[in-house]
Design a protein around this motif. Structure first.
Motif, PDB file in Angstrom:
ATOM      1  N   LEU A 159      15.849 -61.763 -55.278  1.00  0.00           N
ATOM      2  CA  LEU A 159      16.509 -61.582 -54.006  1.00  0.00           C
ATOM      3  C   LEU A 159      17.394 -62.800 -53.819  1.00  0.00           C
ATOM      4  O   LEU A 159      18.705 -62.484 -53.349  1.00  0.00           O
ATOM      5  CB  LEU A 159      15.623 -61.654 -52.807  1.00  0.00           C
ATOM      6  CG  LEU A 159      14.641 -60.430 -52.596  1.00  0.00           C
ATOM      7  CD1 LEU A 159      13.832 -60.706 -51.446  1.00  0.00           C
ATOM      8  CD2 LEU A 159      15.767 -59.208 -52.401  1.00  0.00           C
ATOM      9  N   VAL A 160      17.020 -63.927 -54.320  1.00  0.00           N
ATOM     10  CA  VAL A 160      17.970 -65.285 -54.334  1.00  0.00           C
ATOM     11  C   VAL A 160      19.049 -65.077 -55.133  1.00  0.00           C
ATOM     12  O   VAL A 160      20.254 -65.327 -54.921  1.00  0.00           O
ATOM     13  CB  VAL A 160      17.161 -66.443 -54.452  1.00  0.00           C
ATOM     14  CG1 VAL A 160      17.788 -67.771 -55.007  1.00  0.00           C
ATOM     15  CG2 VAL A 160      16.053 -66.676 -53.195  1.00  0.00           C
ATOM     16  N   PHE A 161      18.907 -64.626 -56.332  1.00  0.00           N
ATOM     17  CA  PHE A 161      20.089 -64.449 -57.296  1.00  0.00           C
ATOM     18  C   PHE A 161      20.943 -63.317 -56.973  1.00  0.00           C
ATOM     19  O   PHE A 161      22.223 -63.711 -57.252  1.00  0.00           O
ATOM     20  CB  PHE A 161      19.397 -64.336 -58.895  1.00  0.00           C
ATOM     21  CG  PHE A 161      18.847 -65.618 -59.578  1.00  0.00           C
ATOM     22  CD1 PHE A 161      19.419 -66.801 -59.369  1.00  0.00           C
ATOM     23  CD2 PHE A 161      17.469 -65.479 -60.100  1.00  0.00           C
ATOM     24  CE1 PHE A 161      18.786 -67.709 -59.876  1.00  0.00           C
ATOM     25  CE2 PHE A 161      16.825 -66.631 -60.493  1.00  0.00           C
ATOM     26  CZ  PHE A 161      17.438 -67.859 -60.540  1.00  0.00           C
ATOM     27  N   ALA A 162      20.320 -62.492 -56.575  1.00  0.00           N
ATOM     28  CA  ALA A 162      21.145 -61.064 -55.978  1.00  0.00           C
ATOM     29  C   ALA A 162      22.051 -61.613 -54.890  1.00  0.00           C
ATOM     30  O   ALA A 162      23.127 -61.419 -54.800  1.00  0.00           O
ATOM     31  CB  ALA A 162      20.617 -59.982 -55.685  1.00  0.00           C
ATOM     32  N   GLY A 163      21.361 -62.282 -53.923  1.00  0.00           N
ATOM     33  CA  GLY A 163      22.106 -62.725 -52.706  1.00  0.00           C
ATOM     34  C   GLY A 163      23.302 -63.780 -53.336  1.00  0.00           C
ATOM     35  O   GLY A 163      24.389 -63.943 -52.427  1.00  0.00           O
ATOM     36  N   THR A 164      22.962 -64.678 -54.143  1.00  0.00           N
ATOM     37  CA  THR A 164      23.863 -65.796 -54.573  1.00  0.00           C
ATOM     38  C   THR A 164      25.090 -65.153 -55.036  1.00  0.00           C
ATOM     39  O   THR A 164      26.267 -65.294 -54.831  1.00  0.00           O
ATOM     40  CB  THR A 164      23.189 -66.499 -55.608  1.00  0.00           C
ATOM     41  OG1 THR A 164      22.045 -67.111 -54.901  1.00  0.00           O
ATOM     42  CG2 THR A 164      24.011 -67.664 -56.154  1.00  0.00           C
ATOM     43  N   ARG A 165      24.984 -64.059 -56.093  1.00  0.00           N
ATOM     44  CA  ARG A 165      26.118 -63.341 -56.387  1.00  0.00           C
ATOM     45  C   ARG A 165      26.735 -62.575 -55.550  1.00  0.00           C
ATOM     46  O   ARG A 165      28.110 -62.693 -55.508  1.00  0.00           O
ATOM     47  CB  ARG A 165      25.692 -62.175 -57.532  1.00  0.00           C
ATOM     48  CG  ARG A 165      26.840 -61.882 -58.500  1.00  0.00           C
ATOM     49  CD  ARG A 165      27.490 -63.088 -59.004  1.00  0.00           C
ATOM     50  NE  ARG A 165      28.654 -62.551 -60.051  1.00  0.00           N
ATOM     51  CZ  ARG A 165      28.613 -62.729 -61.217  1.00  0.00           C
ATOM     52  NH1 ARG A 165      27.257 -63.140 -62.102  1.00  0.00           N
ATOM     53  NH2 ARG A 165      29.386 -62.059 -62.036  1.00  0.00           N
ATOM     54  N   MET A 166      26.138 -62.098 -54.435  1.00  0.00           N
ATOM     55  CA  MET A 166      26.829 -61.392 -53.204  1.00  0.00           C
ATOM     56  C   MET A 166      27.870 -62.534 -52.348  1.00  0.00           C
ATOM     57  O   MET A 166      28.894 -62.254 -52.161  1.00  0.00           O
ATOM     58  CB  MET A 166      25.942 -60.753 -52.300  1.00  0.00           C
ATOM     59  CG  MET A 166      25.285 -59.371 -53.099  1.00  0.00           C
ATOM     60  SD  MET A 166      24.645 -58.566 -52.159  1.00  0.00           S
ATOM     61  CE  MET A 166      25.971 -57.502 -51.214  1.00  0.00           C
ATOM     62  N   GLU A 167      27.139 -63.643 -52.363  1.00  0.00           N
ATOM     63  CA  GLU A 167      28.000 -64.563 -51.473  1.00  0.00           C
ATOM     64  C   GLU A 167      29.230 -65.028 -52.341  1.00  0.00           C
ATOM     65  O   GLU A 167      30.066 -65.699 -51.495  1.00  0.00           O
ATOM     66  CB  GLU A 167      26.792 -65.706 -51.206  1.00  0.00           C
ATOM     67  CG  GLU A 167      25.706 -65.383 -50.298  1.00  0.00           C
ATOM     68  CD  GLU A 167      26.219 -64.963 -49.096  1.00  0.00           C
ATOM     69  OE1 GLU A 167      27.283 -65.469 -48.430  1.00  0.00           O
ATOM     70  OE2 GLU A 167      25.604 -64.101 -48.244  1.00  0.00           O
ATOM     71  N   ALA A 168      29.246 -65.134 -53.420  1.00  0.00           N
ATOM     72  CA  ALA A 168      30.098 -65.617 -54.511  1.00  0.00           C
ATOM     73  C   ALA A 168      30.987 -64.602 -54.996  1.00  0.00           C
ATOM     74  O   ALA A 168      31.816 -64.739 -55.929  1.00  0.00           O
ATOM     75  CB  ALA A 168      29.646 -66.339 -55.658  1.00  0.00           C
ATOM     76  N   ASP A 169      30.978 -63.339 -54.497  1.00  0.00           N
ATOM     77  CA  ASP A 169      31.766 -62.148 -54.609  1.00  0.00           C
ATOM     78  C   ASP A 169      33.169 -62.104 -54.737  1.00  0.00           C
ATOM     79  O   ASP A 169      34.031 -61.333 -55.618  1.00  0.00           O
ATOM     80  CB  ASP A 169      31.095 -60.990 -53.953  1.00  0.00           C
ATOM     81  CG  ASP A 169      31.503 -60.898 -52.675  1.00  0.00           C
ATOM     82  OD1 ASP A 169      32.080 -61.802 -52.237  1.00  0.00           O
ATOM     83  OD2 ASP A 169      31.258 -59.908 -51.923  1.00  0.00           O
ATOM     84  N   GLU A 170      33.740 -63.170 -53.911  1.00  0.00           N
ATOM     85  CA  GLU A 170      35.160 -63.251 -54.188  1.00  0.00           C
ATOM     86  C   GLU A 170      35.681 -64.202 -55.064  1.00  0.00           C
ATOM     87  O   GLU A 170      37.053 -64.347 -55.355  1.00  0.00           O
ATOM     88  CB  GLU A 170      35.731 -63.852 -52.569  1.00  0.00           C
ATOM     89  CG  GLU A 170      35.099 -62.830 -51.505  1.00  0.00           C
ATOM     90  CD  GLU A 170      35.713 -63.409 -50.131  1.00  0.00           C
ATOM     91  OE1 GLU A 170      36.252 -64.463 -50.169  1.00  0.00           O
ATOM     92  OE2 GLU A 170      35.529 -62.752 -49.214  1.00  0.00           O
ATOM     93  N   MET A 171      34.798 -64.669 -55.691  1.00  0.00           N
ATOM     94  CA  MET A 171      35.224 -65.703 -56.875  1.00  0.00           C
ATOM     95  C   MET A 171      35.308 -64.765 -58.098  1.00  0.00           C
ATOM     96  O   MET A 171      34.824 -63.611 -58.310  1.00  0.00           O
ATOM     97  CB  MET A 171      34.346 -66.685 -57.343  1.00  0.00           C
ATOM     98  CG  MET A 171      33.884 -67.838 -56.180  1.00  0.00           C
ATOM     99  SD  MET A 171      32.532 -68.822 -56.723  1.00  0.00           S
ATOM    100  CE  MET A 171      32.812 -70.168 -55.606  1.00  0.00           C
ATOM    101  N   ALA A 172      36.090 -65.416 -59.025  1.00  0.00           N
ATOM    102  CA  ALA A 172      36.264 -64.915 -60.469  1.00  0.00           C
ATOM    103  C   ALA A 172      34.701 -64.598 -61.053  1.00  0.00           C
ATOM    104  O   ALA A 172      33.883 -65.430 -60.648  1.00  0.00           O
ATOM    105  CB  ALA A 172      37.174 -65.488 -61.574  1.00  0.00           C
ATOM    106  N   PRO A 173      34.453 -63.951 -62.031  1.00  0.00           N
ATOM    107  CA  PRO A 173      33.368 -63.495 -62.687  1.00  0.00           C
ATOM    108  C   PRO A 173      32.360 -64.771 -63.167  1.00  0.00           C
ATOM    109  O   PRO A 173      31.390 -65.124 -62.920  1.00  0.00           O
ATOM    110  CB  PRO A 173      33.319 -62.508 -63.579  1.00  0.00           C
ATOM    111  CG  PRO A 173      34.442 -61.642 -63.261  1.00  0.00           C
ATOM    112  CD  PRO A 173      35.423 -62.604 -62.250  1.00  0.00           C
ATOM    113  N   ASP A 174      33.456 -65.519 -64.044  1.00  0.00           N
ATOM    114  CA  ASP A 174      32.916 -66.891 -64.388  1.00  0.00           C
ATOM    115  C   ASP A 174      32.607 -67.986 -63.684  1.00  0.00           C
ATOM    116  O   ASP A 174      31.733 -68.716 -63.685  1.00  0.00           O
ATOM    117  CB  ASP A 174      33.899 -67.362 -65.528  1.00  0.00           C
ATOM    118  CG  ASP A 174      33.966 -66.447 -66.615  1.00  0.00           C
ATOM    119  OD1 ASP A 174      33.171 -65.840 -67.017  1.00  0.00           O
ATOM    120  OD2 ASP A 174      35.124 -66.484 -67.553  1.00  0.00           O
ATOM    121  N   GLU A 175      33.398 -67.691 -62.539  1.00  0.00           N
ATOM    122  CA  GLU A 175      33.079 -68.901 -61.317  1.00  0.00           C
ATOM    123  C   GLU A 175      31.622 -68.523 -60.584  1.00  0.00           C
ATOM    124  O   GLU A 175      30.962 -69.528 -60.387  1.00  0.00           O
ATOM    125  CB  GLU A 175      34.324 -68.985 -60.435  1.00  0.00           C
ATOM    126  CG  GLU A 175      35.548 -69.562 -61.115  1.00  0.00           C
ATOM    127  CD  GLU A 175      36.671 -69.580 -59.990  1.00  0.00           C
ATOM    128  OE1 GLU A 175      36.788 -68.718 -58.992  1.00  0.00           O
ATOM    129  OE2 GLU A 175      37.630 -70.408 -60.181  1.00  0.00           O
TER     130      GLU A 175
END
Length: 406
Positions: free
Chosen positions: A121-137
């Protein structure tokens, strides 16, 4: 890199995610080193019974890890799910401490504690919080959050051992410590995780769940998963070999083995940050390949060592390779399913299951036909072959059509 660290530190949700992952990893670091000791020496469980308990617990963890990863993409309230999982952690560890019997240990390890895992849940949530970033960022953000787990394993096993030994406490009290740490996680979720934290937007239901499982079985996905899992198996294999090489083959002590383990864990932290910075230039695949090359080199050099100090000298090399293999595959898996980080995250427990199984097989075969150091050479060969396989798959095997998710 500094800008990414500042982004995590200033982000209200990511800041709590990092702390949650650290404390939950502390809970794991408090109990895992003592499981066999508690089960066999304290609660008089047979060796076969303990092995069976851990095997079934691994299967439970695998099924739950995949399920929670998929469900997190369409979870209506991720905060509530985290609170429930941490409450189960308090209950599972607390029951072992209160009842103190072999059957309660087995019951909790199989039915309750596998669910006390908020990492998906933490890792999925982290990616969603950074979804406006470029994939590598976004992958760099993931790596920084993942660093907190390594920090926990550097600190907590030594701290717990010190407290138990100097305070004269029985080993069963590790379960009280674990329960208290899960309780801290529960408090963090309820008190500090904002209720406005993003939830998944995909529509849920059994049809979506089984469709997601079908996607995971697509050849383009599964072959990539298998290749990465076999690469990471080299690290699992070293977990079996390292102490045996140092103590049995080279005549070192348990302190020498402990110094090696702690040293590598400590070195992983700065190298994880370095790999996170390099992800923008290298990309996830090249970073995994670089980590495989470094770790395979470490296994070869450990297999060639004639003195304990020579193995200790390899700590930076092992830390550099391990840092890449621990932190980057998750981002690679998430990149396979753009917009659905939970589905990508669900590949991580499968990777762990395949990797540990492959490592056990290599260890069994290798130690049957050669020495511990010879088995390290075999492990290095498996890593190199798997890295070449990943290159071939990336070039020749297409990913599933994105329309499959519609």
């Amino acid at each position: 890199m500094l800008s990414t660290i500042r982004f995590v530190a200033r982000h209200p949700v990511l800041r709590v995610y990092a702390l949650l992952l650290f404390v939950s990893a502390c809970a794991g670091g408090a109990m895992h080193p003592y499981m066999a000791l508690v089960a066999i020496d304290t609660l008089n469980m047979s060796g076969q019974g303990f092995a069976l308990t851990m095997f079934v617990s691994t299967l439970t963890s695998l099924v739950f890890g995949v399920t929670i990863g998929i469900v997190s993409d369409f979870a209506g309230n991720r905060r509530r799910m985290m609170a429930i999982l941490m409450a189960l952690g308090v209950a599972g560890a607390g029951l072992i401490w209160l009842v103190q019997s072999a059957w309660m240990l087995a019951l909790s390890m199989i039915v309750i504690l596998p669910f006390a895992n908020i990492a998906p849940l933490v890792f999925a949530g982290t990616r969603m919080e950074a979804d406006e970033m470029a994939p590598d960022e976004a992958a760099s953000v993931n790596s920084i959050i993942r660093t907190t787990m390594s920090a926990a394993w550097v600190i907590i096993p030594v701290a717990v051992a010190f407290v138990l030994q100097t305070g004269g406490f029985g080993v069963m009290n590790v379960w009280l410590v674990t329960a208290l740490l899960f309780a801290v996680c529960l408090g963090l979720v309820l008190l500090f995780l904002p209720k406005t934290a993003r939830a998944g937007t995909a529509q849920g239901g059994l049809a979506v769940y089984f469709a997601a499982l079908k996607e995971l079985a697509h050849p383009g996905i599964f072959l990539r998963l298998a290749a990465v899992s076999l690469i990471v198996a080299g690290e699992w294999l070293n977990g079996y070999l390292q102490t045996l090489v140092i103590k049995t083959t080279l005549g070192g002590s348990l302190s020498d083995a402990g110094f090696m383990a702690s040293g590598v864990a400590l070195m992983e932290i700065p190298f994880m940050l370095a790999w996170a910075a390099g992800l923008r230039r290298l990309g996830a695949v090249n970073t995994i390949l670089a980590g495989a090359a470094l770790y395979a080199s470490f296994l070869v050099l450990m297999g060639s060592a004639t003195e304990v100090w020579q193995v200790h000298a390899l700590i930076p090399l092992a830390g550099a390779g391990a840092a890449a293999l621990l932190s980057v595959p998750l981002s690679y898996f998430q990149d396979l399913f753009p917009g659905r980080p939970g589905l990508g995250t669900s590949l991580s427990p499968i990777e762990g299951f395949i990797g540990t199984g492959a490592a056990a097989a290599v260890f069994a075969i290798g130690t049957h036909v050669t020495t511990y150091q010879g088995t390290a050479f075999i492990g290095a060969g498996v890593m190199v072959a798997s890295a070449l396989l990943l290159i071939a798959i990336e070039r020749c095997v297409p990913l599933p059509d994105k329309s499959m998710a519609d």
